[in-house]
Design a protein around this motif. Structure first.
Motif, PDB file in Angstrom:
ATOM      1  N   VAL A 145      -4.174   6.366   5.647  1.00 17.92           N
ATOM      2  CA  VAL A 145      -4.219   7.827   5.605  1.00 17.92           C
ATOM      3  C   VAL A 145      -3.185   8.342   4.616  1.00 17.92           C
ATOM      4  O   VAL A 145      -2.321   7.586   4.160  1.00 17.92           O
ATOM      5  N   SER A 146      -3.277   9.622   4.317  1.00 20.14           N
ATOM      6  CA  SER A 146      -2.260  10.212   3.443  1.00 20.14           C
ATOM      7  C   SER A 146      -1.073  10.646   4.299  1.00 20.14           C
ATOM      8  O   SER A 146      -1.177  10.743   5.528  1.00 20.14           O
TER       9      SER A 146
ATOM     10  N   GLN B 245       0.798  -1.237   0.000  1.00 16.28           N
ATOM     11  CA  GLN B 245       0.000   0.000   0.000  1.00 16.28           C
ATOM     12  C   GLN B 245       0.833   1.291   0.000  1.00 16.28           C
ATOM     13  O   GLN B 245       0.428   2.276  -0.610  1.00 16.28           O
ATOM     14  N   GLU B 246       1.955   1.263   0.684  1.00 15.51           N
ATOM     15  CA  GLU B 246       2.724   2.517   0.779  1.00 15.51           C
ATOM     16  C   GLU B 246       3.187   3.055  -0.575  1.00 15.51           C
ATOM     17  O   GLU B 246       3.065   4.259  -0.827  1.00 15.51           O
ATOM     18  N   PRO B 247       3.662   2.163  -1.458  1.00 14.05           N
ATOM     19  CA  PRO B 247       4.065   2.698  -2.770  1.00 14.05           C
ATOM     20  C   PRO B 247       2.896   3.324  -3.540  1.00 14.05           C
ATOM     21  O   PRO B 247       3.104   4.126  -4.445  1.00 14.05           O
ATOM     22  N   LYS B 248       1.652   2.969  -3.153  1.00  9.30           N
ATOM     23  CA  LYS B 248       0.481   3.550  -3.826  1.00  9.30           C
ATOM     24  C   LYS B 248       0.061   4.871  -3.179  1.00  9.30           C
ATOM     25  O   LYS B 248      -0.931   5.475  -3.566  1.00  9.30           O
ATOM     26  N   GLY B 249       0.766   5.250  -2.119  1.00  8.05           N
ATOM     27  CA  GLY B 249       0.448   6.522  -1.457  1.00  8.05           C
ATOM     28  C   GLY B 249      -0.517   6.377  -0.291  1.00  8.05           C
ATOM     29  O   GLY B 249      -1.026   7.371   0.224  1.00  8.05           O
ATOM     30  N   TYR B 250      -0.771   5.138   0.109  1.00  6.65           N
ATOM     31  CA  TYR B 250      -1.652   4.912   1.268  1.00  6.65           C
ATOM     32  C   TYR B 250      -0.793   4.442   2.434  1.00  6.65           C
ATOM     33  O   TYR B 250      -0.180   3.380   2.377  1.00  6.65           O
ATOM     34  N   PHE B 251      -0.773   5.257   3.476  1.00  8.25           N
ATOM     35  CA  PHE B 251       0.074   4.958   4.627  1.00  8.25           C
ATOM     36  C   PHE B 251      -0.786   4.492   5.790  1.00  8.25           C
ATOM     37  O   PHE B 251      -1.935   4.917   5.930  1.00  8.25           O
ATOM     38  N   PHE B 252      -0.186   3.643   6.627  1.00  7.69           N
ATOM     39  CA  PHE B 252      -0.900   3.269   7.833  1.00  7.69           C
ATOM     40  C   PHE B 252      -0.940   4.476   8.762  1.00  7.69           C
ATOM     41  O   PHE B 252       0.022   5.263   8.831  1.00  7.69           O
TER      42      PHE B 252
ATOM     43  N   VAL C 250      -9.740   9.191   1.110  1.00  8.02           N
ATOM     44  CA  VAL C 250      -8.390   9.716   1.367  1.00  8.02           C
ATOM     45  C   VAL C 250      -8.183  11.016   0.584  1.00  8.02           C
ATOM     46  O   VAL C 250      -7.590  11.963   1.091  1.00  8.02           O
ATOM     47  N   ARG C 251      -8.751  11.070  -0.622  1.00  9.84           N
ATOM     48  CA  ARG C 251      -8.630  12.297  -1.409  1.00  9.84           C
ATOM     49  C   ARG C 251      -9.338  13.461  -0.697  1.00  9.84           C
ATOM     50  O   ARG C 251      -8.834  14.561  -0.602  1.00  9.84           O
TER      51      ARG C 251
END
Lengths: 110, 85
Positions: A85-86, A14-21, A73-74
């Motif tokens: 989250v972002s 998920q992180e490479p897609k821009g979604y962070f824990f 998220v947007r």
């Protein structure tokens, strides 16, 4: 699967897609537990914050990460659950608002 | 006079867990049900009740009194205000 293993696996995807824990580690690990609990109970990782029907077909839109995450998220910097989250949200660059339910109620089967 | 406070929750939902914790910490008396733990008629009844107060059927849904106030989500200030009035 342990919650820690699930965390590591999802983080890598998920992180490479821009979604962070969410930076709240305790919060995130509780959600990892809940996702695994749903996997055991239902056979799929339904969003822990929503009422699942027990039918994978009917719950397709709320299997984590849910279909509503991108828009949430947007708009709010956070998904409905607060799991993803972002980067800006995690760094307090945007306010942490309550994320309203976006799923249309007619999709809820029970 | 103490008000009836009823919490509709999901056992896996983190916001629901934190709402219970918040109510406990503030020593607010409440009843609750884990809707996801119900089945059959009981589940159907609980979901219709939630729907009546919160058409989005989202959790936690907190119903105060006979439904004169309904709070959806862990909105701490709103909960405190409504429960202490």
């Amino acid at each position: 699967m342990t919650p820690e293993k699930l965390y590591e696996t999802l983080k890598k995807i998920q992180e490479p897609k821009g979604y962070f824990f969410n930076r709240d580690q305790e919060f995130v690990m509780e959600l990892m537990h809940s996702l695994l609990e749903n996997k055991e109970r239902l056979g799929y990782m339904a969003c822990p914050c929503r009422l699942a029907s027990g039918s994978q077909k009917d719950d397709k839109d709320i299997i984590c990460p849910c279909e509503y995450r991108e828009e949430d998220v947007r708009e709010f910097g956070s998904c409905y659950c607060g799991l993803y989250v972002s980067d800006d949200w995690n760094q307090d660059k945007i306010p942490h608002e309550y994320v309203p339910e976006r799923r249309p109620p007619e999709k809820i089967k029970f | 006079m103490a008000k009836n406070i009823f919490l509709y929750a999901l056992s896996t939902c983190i916001h629901c867990k934190r709402t219970r914790k918040f109510l406990d910490e503030k020593e607010i008396d409440y009843d609750f049900v884990y809707v996801d733990k119900l089945s059959g008629d009981e589940k159907e009844k609980a979901v219709s009740e939630v729907k009546k107060h919160n058409p989005k059927i989202s959790f936690p849904t907190i119903v105060i009194g006979d439904g004169e106030k309904v709070i959806v989500g862990l909105k701490e200030d709103e909960i405190l205000e409504a429960c202490q009035k």
